[in-house]
Write an enzyme that holds these catalytic residues in place. Sequence first.
Site, PDB file in Angstrom:
ATOM      1  N   HIS A  79      -3.011   5.754   4.799  1.00  0.00           N
ATOM      2  CA  HIS A  79      -3.806   4.604   4.377  1.00  0.00           C
ATOM      3  C   HIS A  79      -3.087   3.283   4.672  1.00  0.00           C
ATOM      4  O   HIS A  79      -3.660   2.338   5.242  1.00  0.00           O
ATOM      5  CB  HIS A  79      -4.132   4.708   2.885  1.00  0.00           C
ATOM      6  CG  HIS A  79      -5.153   3.712   2.412  1.00  0.00           C
ATOM      7  ND1 HIS A  79      -4.805   2.505   1.855  1.00  0.00           N
ATOM      8  CD2 HIS A  79      -6.514   3.757   2.412  1.00  0.00           C
ATOM      9  CE1 HIS A  79      -5.900   1.840   1.526  1.00  0.00           C
ATOM     10  NE2 HIS A  79      -6.964   2.581   1.861  1.00  0.00           N
ATOM     11  N   SER A  92     -11.044  -1.135   1.950  1.00  0.00           N
ATOM     12  CA  SER A  92      -9.608  -1.167   2.211  1.00  0.00           C
ATOM     13  C   SER A  92      -9.307  -1.601   3.627  1.00  0.00           C
ATOM     14  O   SER A  92      -8.225  -2.137   3.906  1.00  0.00           O
ATOM     15  CB  SER A  92      -8.994   0.218   1.973  1.00  0.00           C
ATOM     16  OG  SER A  92      -9.085   0.589   0.623  1.00  0.00           O
ATOM     17  N   ASP A 130       0.844  -1.191   0.000  1.00  0.00           N
ATOM     18  CA  ASP A 130       0.000   0.000   0.000  1.00  0.00           C
ATOM     19  C   ASP A 130       0.885   1.248   0.000  1.00  0.00           C
ATOM     20  O   ASP A 130       1.897   1.279  -0.708  1.00  0.00           O
ATOM     21  CB  ASP A 130      -0.950  -0.034   1.200  1.00  0.00           C
ATOM     22  CG  ASP A 130      -2.208   0.781   0.958  1.00  0.00           C
ATOM     23  OD1 ASP A 130      -3.061   0.316   0.185  1.00  0.00           O
ATOM     24  OD2 ASP A 130      -2.325   1.874   1.533  1.00  0.00           O
TER      25      ASP A 130
END
Length: 740
Positions: free
Chosen positions: A100, A262, A64
């Site tokens: 994230h 996610s 990621d």
Amino acid sequence: MKLRSTLAQGISLSLLMGLSGQLLAAPAPNSSEFRQNWGTGAIQVLPAWNQGAAGLGAIVAVLDTGVNAGHYELQGRIAPGGKDFFSGDNNPADEDPEGHGTSMAGMVAANFNNSGILGVAYQAKVLPIRVYDKISDGHFASSQQRTAAINYAAQSNASVMVMAYHTEPSGAEINALKNAAAQGKLLIAAAGNNNNSIPNNPSKVMAQLGGAGIIVGGITESRKSFGNRAGQFKDVYMVASAVDNTAPSNSSGSFTTWVGNSMAAPQVAGAAAVLLSHAPNLTNTQLAELLLNNATDLGAPGVDTTYGHGLLNVNAALQAQGSLEGPSDDDSGSSSGLGAAAVALAVGGGVAYWLIKNKDAKKQIENTLVLDSYNRPYIMNLNNAITVRDTGPRLFDVMDMFDRQSRTMEVPLSENISASMYTSTNNPSDYFYLKDSDPFMETEEQILAENVSLRLNGNFENGLFFNVQSNQAPGSDFDEVNGMSLSENFVMGGALSNAYMGFGASADSMSMGYSYNDHYSMSVGTNRINDHETHGLQSNTATIQGTYRPNELSSLSLRMSEITEKGSLLGGASDSVFSVSRSKTTALGLTGSHKVFDKLSVFANYTHGFTNVDEQRGSFLQDFTGLQSHAYSFGLLGNDLINYKDKAGIAISSPLRVSNGGVTLIVPHSIDYSAGTVSRTSTHMDMSDAPSEIDFEAFYTMNLNRGTNVGTYLTYRDIPSDDPKLGGGTALFATLGMKF
């Protein structure tokens, strides 16, 4: 072998412990740390933590935006070797303002520290691999860079790879994902948040990985679908919480609340790490099977196009699957092929008595290592799993014997030869009674199948005689007293006659003989038992018997039998961890009878057996020495005593017990996958200390008229034990039969 649900409740995980060697404390369900995210409770992970499975030893590669390793929730949770393929360096720091990648890592492995949140696998480690810059602008690494990142993860120590980015993969990228699966990695990808009927790429590639990929969609707290649904990819699709997930952000000490799949995907990745901390031997396809097949069903029953397999359920995936078996004896960590759960031992052989009553044996099997169908280790108290193959009276036995006596049809074929047949179809309600009273019966078909018994016998003037039987009591052609079979008239008749003729309820047999004169006769016979039941009995018996009649009132028979059992010992269960490969018993028996008057005889029987055992590889019982056993009985049996065709009998017996011999009990207790070893205890034990048993039985049956028969049966079993498995006590049965 099938594991019964009652037995499944008695097992627990055999786990890798913390560095201290002690099981670490688990999070409290009412703590703010646990309750911060509703999804943590929804996926049923707390029971796994309570048993010590929290991801220890597992590594999850997160592909990621990188990871903020300085966040306190991730301190000690970052595996070495992280890499930045977006910038091309070895510092995969998270540069996304919202963090994230850091949040994904936190959902996998955030620390248990009584603050913030809990990762699903809070003892696992995360390998950060950076493949894009900022979630806000979707600035991804090139396909070539992503391919290199996937190949790097495939060569790493990580067992699980999780990704949440959405791009169209190149052919090289697809091949890299396939290669990662071939390298043994479990690949997990988020389905996307576009509310489409099918997932986005590259998650669709998960369906091409030969069972080593999972697509993760999302749900709301009310269990409504969120984001892209399963569609035709339902077979590799499952869901986890996708709304209101709080996770570590890119500012050390701060958190962000997310909406999107996610944060659902890393929950599944964490669940895989939890399973690996229990059983690091699991393959990627096995991990996927366990996670998908144990999901909690949502929506339409079964696997559907919205939720796929359903909601992640960590606890269900951690439960033992399929049959439980003992580990092999080569320390490989694989199963032996011998069922541990269905430990069904024959009370007639005394082995069950010895195992139940021997304090040392009971202690050793309290914490036994067993493996499920995925070779995962569990600890089981086998004392709770032992089922005695009881020779005691049951209502069904009385009904069956009474039915046979009243419905057997005899047909004379000639002056010297006659035939008889018994046939009945059991009532379906019998199954519901028997399935609880007899654990050896596995299927309804076994109870409802038509029951047919045949007999053909002949007696000739020259002294020859023969008897051919199908589905009759074993040894019933060698246990006659005054023309009446002990095994066909007493409820516990198997314990009264030749106990070494076979330990099943029925057999196919053949015998023949010759009477030299009024004083001497000789007979030989053989029978075969194959009851076709789970853990059933298979044996072949040969018998030779000589009889001397000094006068018309008395007889004395000397008998030698040899019974060869396949997979069992003295009637014990086959295909269990207490099985043997083969046992051969040579038995010598002496039976005498004397007519007290014309229709009433007194009888006595004693039999002593000598057994040789071929041990079963992987069995817990090895190195048998000097195995001997015996059984005896005496009583009265007669007919036409008070009324025409009435029958009466009284008997006292001691069923077959081991009287001498020893065995080495080898019990596995723990497994070390890294060293490839199984820890076992080995103790040689005396088998002759099993408690003795004295049984009493009395019965009387009579015809009230041509169509009505009544009977009474009284049994008493004196077993010096308070263990309910061994039975005992008094039973009184009354029968009434009417012909219409």
